[in-house]
Scaffold this motif. Structure first.
Motif, PDB file in Angstrom:
ATOM      1  N   UNK A  84     -26.670  62.220 -13.145  1.00  9.85           N
ATOM      2  CA  UNK A  84     -25.719  62.258 -14.258  1.00  9.85           C
ATOM      3  C   UNK A  84     -24.640  61.190 -14.111  1.00  9.85           C
ATOM      4  N   UNK A  85     -24.261  60.862 -12.893  1.00 10.92           N
ATOM      5  CA  UNK A  85     -23.323  59.748 -12.699  1.00 10.92           C
ATOM      6  C   UNK A  85     -23.969  58.444 -13.162  1.00 10.92           C
ATOM      7  N   UNK A  86     -25.251  58.271 -12.860  1.00 14.98           N
ATOM      8  CA  UNK A  86     -25.963  57.093 -13.348  1.00 14.98           C
ATOM      9  C   UNK A  86     -26.008  57.056 -14.854  1.00 14.98           C
ATOM     10  N   UNK A  91     -33.798  57.356 -10.369  1.00 20.97           N
ATOM     11  CA  UNK A  91     -33.807  56.072 -11.068  1.00 20.97           C
ATOM     12  C   UNK A  91     -34.901  56.040 -12.132  1.00 20.97           C
ATOM     13  N   UNK A  92     -36.063  56.612 -11.830  1.00 20.07           N
ATOM     14  CA  UNK A  92     -37.128  56.697 -12.833  1.00 20.07           C
ATOM     15  C   UNK A  92     -36.688  57.538 -14.020  1.00 20.07           C
ATOM     16  N   UNK A  93     -36.082  58.688 -13.748  1.00 18.95           N
ATOM     17  CA  UNK A  93     -35.638  59.567 -14.829  1.00 18.95           C
ATOM     18  C   UNK A  93     -34.603  58.880 -15.710  1.00 18.95           C
ATOM     19  N   UNK A 131     -27.957  51.576  -7.286  1.00 23.11           N
ATOM     20  CA  UNK A 131     -29.388  51.360  -7.564  1.00 23.11           C
ATOM     21  C   UNK A 131     -29.747  51.860  -8.960  1.00 23.11           C
ATOM     22  N   UNK A 132     -29.203  53.006  -9.343  1.00 22.03           N
ATOM     23  CA  UNK A 132     -29.478  53.538 -10.681  1.00 22.03           C
ATOM     24  C   UNK A 132     -29.055  52.547 -11.768  1.00 22.03           C
ATOM     25  N   UNK A 183     -29.379  65.796 -18.404  1.00 23.89           N
ATOM     26  CA  UNK A 183     -29.106  67.203 -18.081  1.00 23.89           C
ATOM     27  C   UNK A 183     -30.367  68.047 -18.262  1.00 23.89           C
ATOM     28  N   UNK A 184     -31.086  67.803 -19.359  1.00 20.56           N
ATOM     29  CA  UNK A 184     -32.316  68.551 -19.615  1.00 20.56           C
ATOM     30  C   UNK A 184     -33.389  68.220 -18.578  1.00 20.56           C
ATOM     31  N   UNK A 185     -33.476  66.954 -18.208  1.00 16.52           N
ATOM     32  CA  UNK A 185     -34.445  66.568 -17.191  1.00 16.52           C
ATOM     33  C   UNK A 185     -34.121  67.228 -15.848  1.00 16.52           C
ATOM     34  N   UNK A 186     -32.847  67.294 -15.520  1.00 17.30           N
ATOM     35  CA  UNK A 186     -32.448  67.931 -14.263  1.00 17.30           C
ATOM     36  C   UNK A 186     -32.709  69.437 -14.297  1.00 17.30           C
ATOM     37  N   UNK A 187     -32.602  70.062 -15.481  1.00 17.49           N
ATOM     38  CA  UNK A 187     -32.958  71.473 -15.612  1.00 17.49           C
ATOM     39  C   UNK A 187     -34.450  71.678 -15.352  1.00 17.49           C
ATOM     40  N   UNK A 188     -35.262  70.745 -15.878  1.00 21.20           N
ATOM     41  CA  UNK A 188     -36.713  70.865 -15.746  1.00 21.20           C
ATOM     42  C   UNK A 188     -37.188  70.556 -14.324  1.00 21.20           C
TER      43      UNK A 188
END
Length: 344
Positions: free
Chosen positions: A193-195, A273-275, A251-252, A178-183
Motif C-alpha cells: 500500500x505504501x508503493x 512489486x508484481x501486484x 523497488x516498488x 487493498x483488495x489484492x491484499x485481502x485476497x
C-alpha cells in the motif's frame, strides 16, 4: 469571444469553428510547401490539426499554451479525426484573459478534496507500523507537496491526463491493492500500500500541468520513477523505517512499469512489486476505456483505433439491472434464512 465547438462534438465530415488551446506546434514541409502540425485541445479532448500552405505562411510562430481561433473542416485520417484549418488567428492577451479556463482545462470528474480525504482516511486505517505512518504524515503535512499531489495530472495524454488525475489514479490503485491484499494475505500489505500511495509521486515534477500540460526538462531527462524515489528520500530519512522496507519501497516505485521496454528501471522482483504493476496497469487501462467510450455517440459501439491499446474497443450491451422489487424480495428471503440459521 465565444468558445464555439468542443472537440468532443467534432465529427467527420463536418465544418467546425471554435477557440482552442495549442498543446503542440511543429512546423513541417511537404511537396506543396511548409505546413503546421498542431494539436488543438479544450476541456473535452484534443484533435490533430493541420494548417497547409499557403495559409501556414500567415503564422511565422505558433506556441504551445496560446489560444487559437480556427475554422475549418473535420475529416478522418487512419481512423483518427483530423481538423484542417481554413481560417485562423492567435488570440490577443486581452481576449485570452477573458476566456473561461474551465472550457480549456480538463479536470477529474470527481471532487478533489473528497478524493484526498478518502485516500488519507484509508491510509490512516491501513498503516499500523509507526515508521510507515510517520512517512505518510511527513509527505502529506508538506503543504506545497500536498497541494501539488491534489491537482497534478497523471499523464500528458494517455490516462488521467487532467487536473486531479494523479490523485484519482493513486486512489484507484490504492483501493485495488487493498483488495489484492485481502485476497492474498501472504503479501506484505503495508509495503504494497505504501508503493500504491507513492508509486507516481514523481509525476508532480514530471509534468508542467496547466493549460499546455507537457513534460518538464527533468521529466524528460529523469522520469517520474527516479524522481519519486528522490522526492521521498528526505522523508524516508526522518521516518525511522527499517532499511529493508525502505529498499523494498524503492523497488516498488522503480519497477511498477513492469518491463524495461515500458520504462521500468528494474522488472518487478517481489510479489508486492508484481501486484502493484498489475494494479497500476488495470487502473490506467480502465481510464483509457472510460475516455474512449465517453466519446461515442448514441448508437455507436466501436471506438476508433487506439494506438496505446493496440486496438479499437467495443462497447457491449450491458446486462439489465435487477428489478428493485425482485431485489427487495431476494434480500428479505436472505434475511429470513439468516434468522432461521441463527435459531439452529
Amino acid at each position: 469571444m465565444q468558445k464555439g465547438i468542443f472537440v468532443k462534438d467534432m465529427a467527420a465530415p463536418q465544418e467546425a469553428e471554435g477557440v482552442f488551446v495549442i498543446t503542440l506546434a511543429v512546423q513541417g514541409s511537404s511537396r506543396n510547401g511548409p505546413y503546421w502540425r498542431l494539436v488543438l485541445a479544450d476541456a473535452s479532448g484534443s484533435v490533430e490539426t493541420k494548417i497547409w500552405s499557403p495559409l501556414s505562411a500567415s503564422f511565422p510562430a505558433l506556441h504551445a499554451g496560446s489560444f487559437f481561433y480556427a475554422r475549418g473542416r473535420v475529416s478522418t485520417f487512419r481512423e483518427q479525426l483530423q481538423f484542417t484549418v481554413e481560417e485562423g488567428r492567435q488570440l490577443s492577451p486581452d481576449e485570452s484573459a477573458a476566456l473561461p479556463l474551465a472550457d480549456f482545462m480538463p479536470a477529474s470528474p470527481y471532487p478533489l478534496d473528497a478524493m484526498l480525504d478518502e485516500l488519507l482516511a484509508l491510509a490512516r486505517e491501513e498503516f499500523r507500523h509507526k515508521p510507515w505512518r510517520k512517512l505518510v504524515d511527513g509527505v502529506f503535512k508538506d503543504g506545497e507537496l500536498r497541494e501539488a499531489f491534489r491537482t497534478s495530472p497523471a499523464a500528458k495524454g494517455v490516462h488521467h491526463a487532467y487536473a486531479g488525475g494523479l490523485l484519482e489514479h493513486t486512489l484507484g490503485v490504492f483501493k485495488l491493492c487493498r483488495r489484492l491484499a485481502d485476497q492474498y494475505p501472504e503479501l506484505d500489505r503495508q509495503t504494497l500500500l505504501a508503493g500504491a500511495l507513492f508509486h507516481d509521486l514523481g509525476k508532480i515534477r514530471e509534468f508542467s500541468g496547466g493549460i499546455a500540460n507537457d513534460y518538464t526538462d527533468e521529466g524528460r531527462l529523469l522520469g517520474h520513477l527516479e524522481m519519486g524515489v528522490e522526492m521521498l528520500a528526505p522523508h524516508l530519512e526522518k521516518s525511522g523505517l527499517e532499511p529493508g522496507l525502505q529498499r523494498h519501497l524503492k523497488h516498488l516505485i522503480l519497477s511498477h512499469h513492469g518491463t524495461l521496454e515500458f520504462g521500468a528501471v528494474r522488472v518487478p522482483q517481489t510479489a508486492e512489486a508484481l501486484m502493484l504493476h498489475y494494479a497500476d496497469n488495470i487502473d490506467a487501462k480502465m481510464a483509457q476505456c472510460r475516455g474512449l467510450f465517453a466519446q461515442l455517440a448514441e448508437g455507436e459501439s466501436w471506438t476508433p483505433y487506439q494506438s496505446t491499446l493496440g486496438r479499437a474497443m467495443y462497447r457491449c450491451p450491458r446486462t439489465p439491472e435487477e428489478d428493485k422489487t425482485e431485489q427487495r424480495s431476494r434480500n428479505a428471503k436472505k434475511t429470513s434464512g439468516e434468522r432461521m440459521l441463527s435459531l439452529l
